[in-house]
Design a protein around this motif. Structure first.
Motif, PDB file in Angstrom:
ATOM      1  N   MET A  13      45.568  37.800  32.984  1.00  0.00           N
ATOM      2  CA  MET A  13      45.192  38.306  34.395  1.00  0.00           C
ATOM      3  C   MET A  13      43.960  37.319  34.789  1.00  0.00           C
ATOM      4  SD  MET A  13      45.838  40.849  35.980  1.00  0.00           S
ATOM      5  CE  MET A  13      46.493  42.604  35.158  1.00  0.00           C
ATOM      6  N   ALA A  14      43.975  37.199  36.030  1.00  0.00           N
ATOM      7  CA  ALA A  14      43.057  36.365  36.665  1.00  0.00           C
ATOM      8  C   ALA A  14      42.221  37.259  37.821  1.00  0.00           C
ATOM      9  CB  ALA A  14      43.535  35.277  37.515  1.00  0.00           C
ATOM     10  N   VAL A  15      40.935  37.059  37.950  1.00  0.00           N
ATOM     11  CA  VAL A  15      40.144  37.826  38.981  1.00  0.00           C
ATOM     12  C   VAL A  15      39.825  36.843  40.257  1.00  0.00           C
ATOM     13  CG1 VAL A  15      37.780  39.089  39.306  1.00  0.00           C
ATOM     14  CG2 VAL A  15      39.079  39.007  37.184  1.00  0.00           C
ATOM     15  N   PHE A  16      40.016  37.569  41.203  1.00  0.00           N
ATOM     16  CA  PHE A  16      39.719  36.611  42.652  1.00  0.00           C
ATOM     17  C   PHE A  16      38.740  37.533  43.464  1.00  0.00           C
ATOM     18  CE2 PHE A  16      44.011  35.830  41.283  1.00  0.00           C
ATOM     19  CZ  PHE A  16      44.114  34.374  41.377  1.00  0.00           C
ATOM     20  N   LYS A  17      37.818  36.864  43.863  1.00  0.00           N
ATOM     21  CA  LYS A  17      36.840  37.496  44.609  1.00  0.00           C
ATOM     22  C   LYS A  17      37.070  37.035  46.027  1.00  0.00           C
ATOM     23  CE  LYS A  17      31.989  38.537  44.814  1.00  0.00           C
ATOM     24  NZ  LYS A  17      30.656  38.208  44.351  1.00  0.00           N
ATOM     25  N   CYS A  18      36.831  38.073  47.175  1.00  0.00           N
ATOM     26  CA  CYS A  18      36.989  37.809  48.815  1.00  0.00           C
ATOM     27  C   CYS A  18      35.781  37.417  48.931  1.00  0.00           C
ATOM     28  CB  CYS A  18      37.363  39.118  49.147  1.00  0.00           C
ATOM     29  SG  CYS A  18      37.553  39.035  50.873  1.00  0.00           S
ATOM     30  N   ALA A  19      35.549  36.212  49.789  1.00  0.00           N
ATOM     31  CA  ALA A  19      34.605  35.830  50.203  1.00  0.00           C
ATOM     32  C   ALA A  19      34.160  36.349  51.590  1.00  0.00           C
ATOM     33  CB  ALA A  19      34.739  34.188  50.479  1.00  0.00           C
ATOM     34  N   GLU A  20      34.998  37.200  52.025  1.00  0.00           N
ATOM     35  CA  GLU A  20      34.654  37.939  53.398  1.00  0.00           C
ATOM     36  C   GLU A  20      33.785  39.285  52.994  1.00  0.00           C
ATOM     37  OE1 GLU A  20      35.342  37.406  56.859  1.00  0.00           O
ATOM     38  OE2 GLU A  20      35.292  35.511  55.970  1.00  0.00           O
ATOM     39  N   CYS A  21      34.670  39.970  51.940  1.00  0.00           N
ATOM     40  CA  CYS A  21      33.897  41.524  51.776  1.00  0.00           C
ATOM     41  C   CYS A  21      33.348  41.464  50.354  1.00  0.00           C
ATOM     42  CB  CYS A  21      35.039  42.316  51.913  1.00  0.00           C
ATOM     43  SG  CYS A  21      36.456  42.541  51.028  1.00  0.00           S
ATOM     44  N   GLY A  22      33.604  40.694  49.505  1.00  0.00           N
ATOM     45  CA  GLY A  22      33.008  40.735  48.191  1.00  0.00           C
ATOM     46  C   GLY A  22      34.077  41.664  47.361  1.00  0.00           C
ATOM     47  N   ALA A  23      35.128  41.934  47.628  1.00  0.00           N
ATOM     48  CA  ALA A  23      36.058  42.885  46.797  1.00  0.00           C
ATOM     49  C   ALA A  23      36.691  41.828  45.657  1.00  0.00           C
ATOM     50  CB  ALA A  23      37.141  43.359  47.686  1.00  0.00           C
ATOM     51  N   VAL A  24      36.681  42.597  44.596  1.00  0.00           N
ATOM     52  CA  VAL A  24      37.298  41.862  43.444  1.00  0.00           C
ATOM     53  C   VAL A  24      38.737  42.154  43.177  1.00  0.00           C
ATOM     54  CG1 VAL A  24      37.010  41.375  41.062  1.00  0.00           C
ATOM     55  CG2 VAL A  24      34.981  41.399  42.496  1.00  0.00           C
ATOM     56  N   GLU A  39      42.007  42.020  40.941  1.00  0.00           N
ATOM     57  CA  GLU A  39      42.665  41.647  39.745  1.00  0.00           C
ATOM     58  C   GLU A  39      44.230  41.376  39.912  1.00  0.00           C
ATOM     59  OE1 GLU A  39      41.902  43.534  36.130  1.00  0.00           O
ATOM     60  OE2 GLU A  39      39.768  43.674  36.309  1.00  0.00           O
ATOM     61  N   ALA A  40      44.790  40.273  39.512  1.00  0.00           N
ATOM     62  CA  ALA A  40      46.212  40.083  39.678  1.00  0.00           C
ATOM     63  C   ALA A  40      46.675  38.916  38.569  1.00  0.00           C
ATOM     64  CB  ALA A  40      46.338  39.559  41.278  1.00  0.00           C
ATOM     65  N   ARG A  41      47.806  38.818  38.606  1.00  0.00           N
ATOM     66  CA  ARG A  41      48.329  37.796  37.765  1.00  0.00           C
ATOM     67  C   ARG A  41      48.470  36.394  38.236  1.00  0.00           C
ATOM     68  NH1 ARG A  41      53.571  40.100  34.739  1.00  0.00           N
ATOM     69  NH2 ARG A  41      53.598  37.999  33.778  1.00  0.00           N
ATOM     70  N   CYS A  42      48.660  36.647  39.896  1.00  0.00           N
ATOM     71  CA  CYS A  42      48.824  35.445  40.693  1.00  0.00           C
ATOM     72  C   CYS A  42      47.823  36.044  41.844  1.00  0.00           C
ATOM     73  CB  CYS A  42      50.053  34.762  40.927  1.00  0.00           C
ATOM     74  SG  CYS A  42      51.145  36.006  41.671  1.00  0.00           S
TER      75      CYS A  42
END
Ligand SMILES: [Zn+2]
Length: 41
Positions: free
Chosen positions: A1-12, A14-17
């Protein structure tokens, strides 16, 4: 599982891709920055 952070709103997200869009604000995927998944002992 990878974590992606949104640079716009800061939302985190979690997704496999990499998500196509931020689920929170709808920013495009180039705004999503991959972060190291938190590792807890
Ligand atoms: Zn966002």
């Amino acid at each position: 599982m990878a974590v992606f952070k949104c640079a716009e709103c800061g939302a985190v997200l979690e997704a496999r891709c990499k998500p196509a869009k931020c689920k929170n604000c709808g920013a495009e995927k180039d705004k999503l920055v991959k972060e190291e998944a938190p590792k807890k002992g």
